[in-house]
Design a protein around this motif. Structure first.
Motif, PDB file in Angstrom:
ATOM      1  N   UNK A   1      26.129  31.268  40.794  1.00  0.00           N
ATOM      2  CA  UNK A   1      26.958  30.306  40.576  1.00  0.00           C
ATOM      3  C   UNK A   1      28.292  31.449  40.856  1.00  0.00           C
ATOM      4  N   UNK A   2      29.653  31.092  40.933  1.00  0.00           N
ATOM      5  CA  UNK A   2      31.139  32.329  40.808  1.00  0.00           C
ATOM      6  C   UNK A   2      31.438  31.590  39.966  1.00  0.00           C
ATOM      7  N   UNK A   3      31.259  33.086  38.740  1.00  0.00           N
ATOM      8  CA  UNK A   3      32.100  32.803  36.913  1.00  0.00           C
ATOM      9  C   UNK A   3      32.926  32.817  37.174  1.00  0.00           C
ATOM     10  N   UNK A   4      34.377  34.148  38.162  1.00  0.00           N
ATOM     11  CA  UNK A   4      35.531  33.927  37.648  1.00  0.00           C
ATOM     12  C   UNK A   4      36.606  34.199  39.396  1.00  0.00           C
ATOM     13  N   UNK A   5      37.975  34.104  38.988  1.00  0.00           N
ATOM     14  CA  UNK A   5      38.521  34.545  40.399  1.00  0.00           C
ATOM     15  C   UNK A   5      38.164  35.749  39.924  1.00  0.00           C
ATOM     16  N   UNK A   6      39.418  37.400  41.153  1.00  0.00           N
ATOM     17  CA  UNK A   6      39.828  38.379  40.916  1.00  0.00           C
ATOM     18  C   UNK A   6      40.154  38.656  39.882  1.00  0.00           C
ATOM     19  N   UNK A   7      41.446  38.177  39.018  1.00  0.00           N
ATOM     20  CA  UNK A   7      41.835  38.390  38.033  1.00  0.00           C
ATOM     21  C   UNK A   7      41.302  38.755  36.388  1.00  0.00           C
TER      22      UNK A   7
ATOM     23  N   UNK B   1      39.824  40.815  33.586  1.00  0.00           N
ATOM     24  CA  UNK B   1      40.058  40.662  32.117  1.00  0.00           C
ATOM     25  C   UNK B   1      39.156  40.524  31.439  1.00  0.00           C
ATOM     26  N   UNK B   2      38.118  39.137  32.215  1.00  0.00           N
ATOM     27  CA  UNK B   2      36.647  39.375  31.185  1.00  0.00           C
ATOM     28  C   UNK B   2      36.164  39.697  30.828  1.00  0.00           C
ATOM     29  N   UNK B   3      35.704  40.499  32.245  1.00  0.00           N
ATOM     30  CA  UNK B   3      34.806  41.558  32.286  1.00  0.00           C
ATOM     31  C   UNK B   3      34.805  42.705  31.277  1.00  0.00           C
ATOM     32  N   UNK B   4      36.384  43.059  30.740  1.00  0.00           N
ATOM     33  CA  UNK B   4      36.555  44.437  29.957  1.00  0.00           C
ATOM     34  C   UNK B   4      36.697  43.434  28.699  1.00  0.00           C
ATOM     35  N   UNK B   5      36.444  42.440  28.551  1.00  0.00           N
ATOM     36  CA  UNK B   5      36.382  41.927  27.300  1.00  0.00           C
ATOM     37  C   UNK B   5      35.021  41.495  26.412  1.00  0.00           C
TER      38      UNK B   5
ATOM     39  N   UNK C   1      47.072  33.931  33.814  1.00  0.00           N
ATOM     40  CA  UNK C   1      46.639  32.687  33.902  1.00  0.00           C
ATOM     41  C   UNK C   1      44.754  32.037  34.184  1.00  0.00           C
ATOM     42  N   UNK C   2      43.797  32.413  33.064  1.00  0.00           N
ATOM     43  CA  UNK C   2      42.762  32.548  33.303  1.00  0.00           C
ATOM     44  C   UNK C   2      42.154  31.397  33.633  1.00  0.00           C
ATOM     45  N   UNK C   3      41.196  31.419  34.375  1.00  0.00           N
ATOM     46  CA  UNK C   3      40.193  30.246  35.034  1.00  0.00           C
ATOM     47  C   UNK C   3      38.793  30.449  34.399  1.00  0.00           C
ATOM     48  N   UNK C   4      38.007  29.921  33.326  1.00  0.00           N
ATOM     49  CA  UNK C   4      37.207  30.136  33.425  1.00  0.00           C
ATOM     50  C   UNK C   4      36.470  29.187  33.681  1.00  0.00           C
ATOM     51  N   UNK C   5      34.755  29.297  33.575  1.00  0.00           N
ATOM     52  CA  UNK C   5      33.994  28.500  34.173  1.00  0.00           C
ATOM     53  C   UNK C   5      33.131  28.186  33.342  1.00  0.00           C
ATOM     54  N   UNK C   6      32.090  27.425  33.104  1.00  0.00           N
ATOM     55  CA  UNK C   6      31.489  26.927  32.532  1.00  0.00           C
ATOM     56  C   UNK C   6      30.526  28.138  31.707  1.00  0.00           C
TER      57      UNK C   6
END
Length: 174
Positions: free
Chosen positions: A32-38, A42-46, A97-102
């Motif tokens: 599954x693709x969890x997130x786009x680049x930006x 950010x989510x990895x750092x978080x 803008x962040x796009x969060x998947x389920x």
């Protein structure tokens, strides 16, 4: 019946050949693709910061439970640094803008729940330590009060002393 040019093109079009399936070794897994680049940055750092903060709180809680209170100042500095780091990450998250998947939301929720449990355990340990310190302080003040009363007691039975004792003067008296 007249024929149109579009119909002629369809007649002479080569038959569509089904694509040969790739061998399993060459086929890409259905990850599954969890997130786009930006969002991923950010989510990895978080998620890393939350995991490190959870580990720090668990380490401090273990130190409190073991009675090693020497490094509590170091834990406080490290927690402040982690809070500053999380503030920076949240500023980045608010800027883009962040796009969060389920799946990503579930990962975040899992990490935050672990952090919440670590916070509750750490807070309980710190509160217990504070209560112990206050109980010791009250016992020392009571002993100092009895020592400073010079045998004088009020009609209520409380010791009468010429000077009011406080926790601030406790170390100077000892």
């Amino acid at each position: 019946m007249s024929r149109r040019f579009k119909d002629l093109i369809r007649e002479f079009a080569p038959d569509a050949k089904p694509a040969a399936p790739l061998p399993e070794a060459l086929a890409e897994p259905d990850a599954p693709v969890l997130a786009d680049g930006p969002t991923a940055v950010v989510m990895t750092a978080f998620l890393d910061a939350v995991a490190e903060l959870t580990a720090l709180l668990e380490e401090e809680t273990a130190a409190i439970a073991a009675g090693t209170l020497d490094g509590l100042e170091g834990f406080a500095r490290r927690k402040q640094a982690m809070a500053d780091r999380l503030d920076g990450i949240m500023a980045e998250a608010n800027a883009a803008p962040l796009r969060l998947t389920d799946d990503l939301r579930a990962m975040i929720l899992d990490r935050v729940e672990r952090l919440d449990r670590a916070i509750n355990a750490n807070a309980a340990g710190l509160v217990a330590m504070r209560r112990a310190v206050l109980a010791i302080n009250r016992s020392l003040l009571s002993a100092l009060e009895k020592a400073a009363s010079d045998g004088l007691y009020a009609p209520t039975g409380q010791a009468v002393r010429p000077v009011e004792l406080s926790a601030a003067g406790l170390n100077a008296e000892l």
